[in-house]
Design a protein around this motif. Structure first.
Motif, PDB file in Angstrom:
ATOM      1  N   GLN A 192       6.765  12.899   0.257  1.00 34.05           N
ATOM      2  CA  GLN A 192       5.797  11.635   0.365  1.00 34.05           C
ATOM      3  C   GLN A 192       4.551  11.695   0.711  1.00 34.05           C
ATOM      4  OE1 GLN A 192       8.238   9.739   3.357  1.00 34.05           O
ATOM      5  NE2 GLN A 192      10.184   9.541   1.983  1.00 34.05           N
ATOM      6  N   GLY A 193       3.677  12.703   0.041  1.00 34.86           N
ATOM      7  CA  GLY A 193       2.291  12.603  -0.010  1.00 34.86           C
ATOM      8  C   GLY A 193       1.903  13.791   0.985  1.00 34.86           C
ATOM      9  N   ARG A 194       2.875  14.671   1.598  1.00 42.73           N
ATOM     10  CA  ARG A 194       2.537  15.535   2.724  1.00 42.73           C
ATOM     11  C   ARG A 194       2.986  16.787   2.274  1.00 42.73           C
ATOM     12  NH1 ARG A 194       0.984  13.688   7.847  1.00 42.73           N
ATOM     13  NH2 ARG A 194       1.507  15.596   8.511  1.00 42.73           N
ATOM     14  N   ILE A 195       2.321  17.918   2.726  1.00 42.25           N
ATOM     15  CA  ILE A 195       2.992  19.309   2.511  1.00 42.25           C
ATOM     16  C   ILE A 195       3.820  19.487   3.871  1.00 42.25           C
ATOM     17  CG2 ILE A 195       2.296  21.740   2.588  1.00 42.25           C
ATOM     18  CD1 ILE A 195       0.042  21.270   1.232  1.00 42.25           C
ATOM     19  N   SER A 251       9.710  14.140  -7.625  1.00 38.66           N
ATOM     20  CA  SER A 251       8.878  12.759  -8.164  1.00 38.66           C
ATOM     21  C   SER A 251       8.419  11.960  -7.154  1.00 38.66           C
ATOM     22  CB  SER A 251       9.757  12.290  -9.200  1.00 38.66           C
ATOM     23  OG  SER A 251      10.083  12.978 -10.307  1.00 38.66           O
ATOM     24  N   GLY A 252       6.992  11.736  -7.397  1.00 39.12           N
ATOM     25  CA  GLY A 252       6.443  10.696  -6.686  1.00 39.12           C
ATOM     26  C   GLY A 252       6.077  11.349  -5.346  1.00 39.12           C
ATOM     27  N   SER A 253       5.942  12.707  -5.121  1.00 34.91           N
ATOM     28  CA  SER A 253       5.734  13.414  -3.789  1.00 34.91           C
ATOM     29  C   SER A 253       4.074  13.346  -3.809  1.00 34.91           C
ATOM     30  CB  SER A 253       6.225  14.803  -3.524  1.00 34.91           C
ATOM     31  OG  SER A 253       6.047  15.558  -4.899  1.00 34.91           O
ATOM     32  N   GLY A 254       3.311  13.062  -4.815  1.00 32.88           N
ATOM     33  CA  GLY A 254       1.796  13.258  -4.691  1.00 32.88           C
ATOM     34  C   GLY A 254       1.175  14.492  -5.361  1.00 32.88           C
ATOM     35  N   LYS A 255       2.197  15.169  -5.911  1.00 31.13           N
ATOM     36  CA  LYS A 255       1.569  16.320  -6.725  1.00 31.13           C
ATOM     37  C   LYS A 255       0.632  16.344  -7.898  1.00 31.13           C
ATOM     38  CE  LYS A 255       5.443  17.700  -8.497  1.00 31.13           C
ATOM     39  NZ  LYS A 255       6.141  16.555  -8.173  1.00 31.13           N
ATOM     40  N   SER A 268       0.789  -1.001   0.121  1.00 31.70           N
ATOM     41  CA  SER A 268      -0.096  -0.007  -0.066  1.00 31.70           C
ATOM     42  C   SER A 268       0.949   1.426   0.203  1.00 31.70           C
ATOM     43  CB  SER A 268      -0.768   0.252   1.248  1.00 31.70           C
ATOM     44  OG  SER A 268      -1.534   1.210   1.408  1.00 31.70           O
ATOM     45  N   VAL A 269       0.717   2.048  -0.821  1.00 32.25           N
ATOM     46  CA  VAL A 269       1.286   3.542  -0.708  1.00 32.25           C
ATOM     47  C   VAL A 269       0.512   4.597  -0.645  1.00 32.25           C
ATOM     48  CG1 VAL A 269       2.473   5.058  -2.598  1.00 32.25           C
ATOM     49  CG2 VAL A 269       2.641   2.453  -2.813  1.00 32.25           C
ATOM     50  N   ARG A 270       0.782   5.254   0.268  1.00 31.10           N
ATOM     51  CA  ARG A 270       0.092   6.523   0.634  1.00 31.10           C
ATOM     52  C   ARG A 270       0.469   7.702  -0.013  1.00 31.10           C
ATOM     53  NH1 ARG A 270      -2.463   8.039   5.422  1.00 31.10           N
ATOM     54  NH2 ARG A 270      -1.793   6.088   6.663  1.00 31.10           N
ATOM     55  N   ALA A 271      -0.367   7.864  -1.104  1.00 34.29           N
ATOM     56  CA  ALA A 271       0.296   9.044  -2.152  1.00 34.29           C
ATOM     57  C   ALA A 271      -0.203  10.539  -1.558  1.00 34.29           C
ATOM     58  CB  ALA A 271      -0.758   9.035  -3.568  1.00 34.29           C
ATOM     59  N   LEU A 272      -1.374  10.761  -0.567  1.00 33.87           N
ATOM     60  CA  LEU A 272      -1.522  11.801  -0.099  1.00 33.87           C
ATOM     61  C   LEU A 272      -1.558  11.432   1.438  1.00 33.87           C
ATOM     62  CD1 LEU A 272      -4.203  13.295  -2.507  1.00 33.87           C
ATOM     63  CD2 LEU A 272      -1.999  13.923  -2.336  1.00 33.87           C
ATOM     64  N   ASP A 273      -1.435  12.348   2.194  1.00 35.10           N
ATOM     65  CA  ASP A 273      -1.124  12.046   3.738  1.00 35.10           C
ATOM     66  C   ASP A 273      -1.550  13.352   4.531  1.00 35.10           C
ATOM     67  OD1 ASP A 273      -1.028  11.223   6.329  1.00 35.10           O
ATOM     68  OD2 ASP A 273       1.233  10.844   6.119  1.00 35.10           O
ATOM     69  N   ASP A 274      -2.925  13.669   4.570  1.00 32.36           N
ATOM     70  CA  ASP A 274      -3.555  14.735   5.443  1.00 32.36           C
ATOM     71  C   ASP A 274      -3.039  16.054   5.063  1.00 32.36           C
ATOM     72  OD1 ASP A 274      -5.047  15.576   7.604  1.00 32.36           O
ATOM     73  OD2 ASP A 274      -3.063  15.657   8.845  1.00 32.36           O
TER      74      ASP A 274
END
Length: 256
Positions: free
Chosen positions: A224-227, A44-48, A21-27
């Motif tokens: 990694q899906g977070r700001i 790249s891959g940060s969730g943008k 499981s990959v968390r693409a967006l995290d809160d």
């Protein structure tokens, strides 16, 4: 600029596959004011791009809220969503893949005018010509096919199509990265002019910090899906506080 047009609260999204499981967006939470450009930058891959697609409900998040002028975008029924899609439009990185390459420029822009019932039927040809003019293209290009024009012209057509529904927010997902330096500069000037004249808000997603800085009022850094950092564009790029922000700025090439 006054008041928030878009408020995003706690967006999360996981993708599962091949036993992981990959968390693409995290809160993810942020806001965009009316007439403002928020830049999103990150590796790249940060969730943008996932964020862009979730905002337009091209994919659904697992949790969180998307508020436009206080209205919960996620609560809209499919019928209501179709009616409101004109409020948020998107311009993709590869304009050719976003079109049927055999269709004409005129039809590509006329379709959203018709779908979103912009103007009366007899006035839409004039609206088409005006849209082409607004993005720096001549009205006689309406008869050209998408595959017959240059990449820079296709990106202008993509922007004209996005503007056809009279959106309040345009999401640009790496929309200028395929253009050469001079065309990129022309498109940046065009976006600034459109925002000044019409008060459109932009979410500008890019991998080049220098370009994002040029267009943005504020910037959010993703990893990694977070700001991991957000603030005034000049402040973030002049003195980044996050490790990700520091790494992005350090990677900008310099010439002496």
């Amino acid at each position: 600029m006054s008041g928030d047009l878009l408020m995003v609260e706690g967006l999360s999204k996981r993708f599962a596959g091949r036993g992981r499981s990959v968390r693409a967006l995290d809160d993810v939470s942020f806001s965009i004011r009316k007439g403002e450009t928020l830049g999103i930058v990150g590796p790249s891959g940060s969730g943008k791009s996932t964020l862009a697609r979730v905002l337009l409900r091209l994919i659904e998040p697992d949790a969180g809220r998307i508020l436009i002028d206080g209205e919960d975008w996620r609560s809209l029924s499919p019928k209501a969503l179709r009616h409101r899609r004109g409020d948020i439009q998107m311009v993709f990185q590869d304009p050719l893949s976003a079109f049927n390459p055999r269709t004409t420029i005129g039809k590509a822009i006329m379709d959203p005018l018709r779908i979103h019932a912009v103007g009366k039927r007899h006035s839409r040809m004039a609206a088409l010509a005006e849209l082409l003019q607004r993005v720096g293209l001549s009205a006689d290009m309406a008869s050209r096919r998408i595959h017959e024009v240059s990449g820079g012209q296709r990106q202008r057509v993509a922007l004209a199509r996005a503007l056809a529904s009279r959106p309040r927010l345009v999401v640009l997902d790496e929309a200028l990265s395929a253009l050469d330096v001079s065309l990129r500069g022309q498109m940046l000037e065009l976006l600034v002019r459109l925002q000044r004249d019409e008060g459109i808000s932009f979410l500008f997603i890019g991998h080049d910090p220098a370009v994002v800085r040029m267009i943005s009022h504020r910037v959010a850094v993703m990893d990694q899906g977070r700001i991991v950092e957000t603030g005034d564009a000049d402040a973030v790029f002049s003195d980044p506080r996050s490790d990700t922000g520091k790494a992005l700025i350090a990677a900008i090439p310099t010439w002496r």
